[in-house]
Motif scaffolding. Sequence first.
Motif, PDB file in Angstrom:
ATOM      1  N   LYS A   1       4.484   8.179   1.944  1.00  0.00           N
ATOM      2  CA  LYS A   1       4.389   7.889   0.512  1.00  0.00           C
ATOM      3  C   LYS A   1       2.967   7.463   0.141  1.00  0.00           C
ATOM      4  O   LYS A   1       2.146   7.164   1.002  1.00  0.00           O
ATOM      5  N   LYS A   2       2.726   7.416  -1.147  1.00  0.00           N
ATOM      6  CA  LYS A   2       1.386   7.066  -1.606  1.00  0.00           C
ATOM      7  C   LYS A   2       1.003   5.661  -1.152  1.00  0.00           C
ATOM      8  O   LYS A   2      -0.151   5.376  -0.852  1.00  0.00           O
ATOM      9  N   THR A   3       1.986   4.785  -1.130  1.00  0.00           N
ATOM     10  CA  THR A   3       1.718   3.404  -0.705  1.00  0.00           C
ATOM     11  C   THR A   3       1.063   3.358   0.667  1.00  0.00           C
ATOM     12  O   THR A   3       0.270   2.468   0.953  1.00  0.00           O
ATOM     13  N   PHE A   4       1.434   4.330   1.504  1.00  0.00           N
ATOM     14  CA  PHE A   4       0.845   4.322   2.846  1.00  0.00           C
ATOM     15  C   PHE A   4      -0.618   4.725   2.782  1.00  0.00           C
ATOM     16  O   PHE A   4      -1.461   4.110   3.453  1.00  0.00           O
TER      17      PHE A   4
ATOM     18  N   ASN B   1      -2.634   4.174   0.580  1.00  0.00           N
ATOM     19  CA  ASN B   1      -3.437   3.081   0.020  1.00  0.00           C
ATOM     20  C   ASN B   1      -3.792   2.002   1.028  1.00  0.00           C
ATOM     21  O   ASN B   1      -4.635   1.152   0.762  1.00  0.00           O
ATOM     22  N   LEU B   2      -3.114   2.021   2.141  1.00  0.00           N
ATOM     23  CA  LEU B   2      -3.335   0.960   3.128  1.00  0.00           C
ATOM     24  C   LEU B   2      -4.745   1.005   3.718  1.00  0.00           C
ATOM     25  O   LEU B   2      -5.406   2.037   3.695  1.00  0.00           O
TER      26      LEU B   2
ATOM     27  N   SER C   1       8.613  -2.903   4.370  1.00  0.00           N
ATOM     28  CA  SER C   1       7.333  -2.205   4.233  1.00  0.00           C
ATOM     29  C   SER C   1       7.425  -0.798   4.780  1.00  0.00           C
ATOM     30  O   SER C   1       6.958   0.163   4.159  1.00  0.00           O
TER      31      SER C   1
ATOM     32  N   GLN D   1       8.680   1.504   2.566  1.00  0.00           N
ATOM     33  CA  GLN D   1       7.825   1.681   1.406  1.00  0.00           C
ATOM     34  C   GLN D   1       6.725   2.701   1.730  1.00  0.00           C
ATOM     35  O   GLN D   1       6.175   3.328   0.843  1.00  0.00           O
ATOM     36  N   TYR D   2       6.442   2.858   3.030  1.00  0.00           N
ATOM     37  CA  TYR D   2       5.400   3.786   3.456  1.00  0.00           C
ATOM     38  C   TYR D   2       5.961   5.176   3.753  1.00  0.00           C
ATOM     39  O   TYR D   2       5.365   6.181   3.425  1.00  0.00           O
TER      40      TYR D   2
END
Lengths: 203, 203
Positions: free
Chosen positions: A3-6, A8-9, A48, A51-52
């Motif tokens: 996902k996009k959240t990943f 961004n990490l 988390s 979420q990733y």
Amino acid sequence: MPKKTFENLSDEKKKRIFDAAVQEFSNRRFSEASINQIIKTAEISRGSFYQYFHNKEDIYLYMITEISKSKMDVMGRTEEQNPEADFFEIYIKMFQEGLQWSRSNPDYYRVGLLMELDDSRFIHKLQAMAAEGLKSLSNLIERDKRRGLIKPEVDSQLVVEMLYTLNMNLLMKDFMSGLEENMEKRFINMVEIIRGGIARDKS
Amino acid sequence: MPKKTFENLSDEKKKRIFDAAVQEFSNRRFSEASINQIIKTAEISRGSFYQYFHNKEDIYLYMITEISKSKMDVMGRTEEQNPEADFFEIYIKMFQEGLQWSRSNPDYYRVGLLMELDDSRFIHKLQAMAAEGLKSLSNLIERDKRRGLIKPEVDSQLVVEMLYTLNMNLLMKDFMSGLEENMEKRFINMVEIIRGGIARDKS
DNA sequence: TTGTCATGTGACAATCTTGTCATTTTCTTG
DNA sequence: CAAGAAAATGACAAGATTGTCACATGACAA
């Protein structure tokens, strides 16, 4: 796809998660690997993780993609280097380069072998895709047929499959037992037998 | 070894349990197979199961032993039948008989293939034992060397391994995909290549 | 300072697994 | 028939698994 959240990490965190995945997937087959273990190693929370990534397949695919990139950097140029070499020369060279790569990236290599062992639907799809790559090898055989090095009636696709199977088996044994002493010698031995079996009779 | 309580069971019940085990172990690898499923299929209670067997390994071993008996009844006499045949003739004949057996006992056959796929400690031990049986094949190769049919420098153990690996791979593919049309043709093709690779040059 | 919004968290539900054990049922034998 | 032995039972403990969700946190902008 993660996902996009990943994305961004931080690179550090991404690497931590990637390494944790490699650690898990190089010790257990996909179907047996546990997300619990991965999040424990990576020191992230269960929430988390989801979420990733969407699920286990997602992170596996991500990991495989990364590993492939790393391998492509090292290998994949054997064929171009010696355009005049015959099929078996190229094949042996490829094996040796692969061996070298696997020695410098034992974990990545183990992931690949375990993939070969898995029988889940998902992994089978991946295997099928990988098999596509073997086509270029059979083209090399066809070329050697035209050169008069190989009997024209030989089924080149079959030969590639044979070599691939034997190769995998050899690596697998090594992987399981840890002894690899004369592996290269055995490999060349096998290849020579097949070469002898399909070479055009000198006349 | 099953417990004495199991031996005391009626043949009908023993068969019911055996069949349930076959059903489960022919669909899932040893490590993934579930005792729950077996007792459900066999219609016995959880407690009973543990009164009959010590654990999963126990019932698996029992089942494998029974299957082996059944296979021995059908096969294993190829070699004696044609004492004059050369190694490859015998090997091909064995393959064909095995194929026939697997067609009349598809479930037993699947159990064997799944065993090949497993990577648990326990199964590896069994595989090692099974590999012992391959020794007699390499003896046949040695004999053909003495007969002048095969190059003396050939590593017979290696050839047996190659054939075994290729054979297994072929069966496995069949098992997974269900298509087996020209399997026998492909098998013979492969064997012929190897034969060509190790045969003594006619002179 | 405060409001907003992306991200981190772990308890939770829902399913599984194996192996045990107190209890009930069935069988056998005197 | 009655007592004692053998076998069957399923609830239970203890341990996994994945995916979700209400809430906590912290960064950043107005």
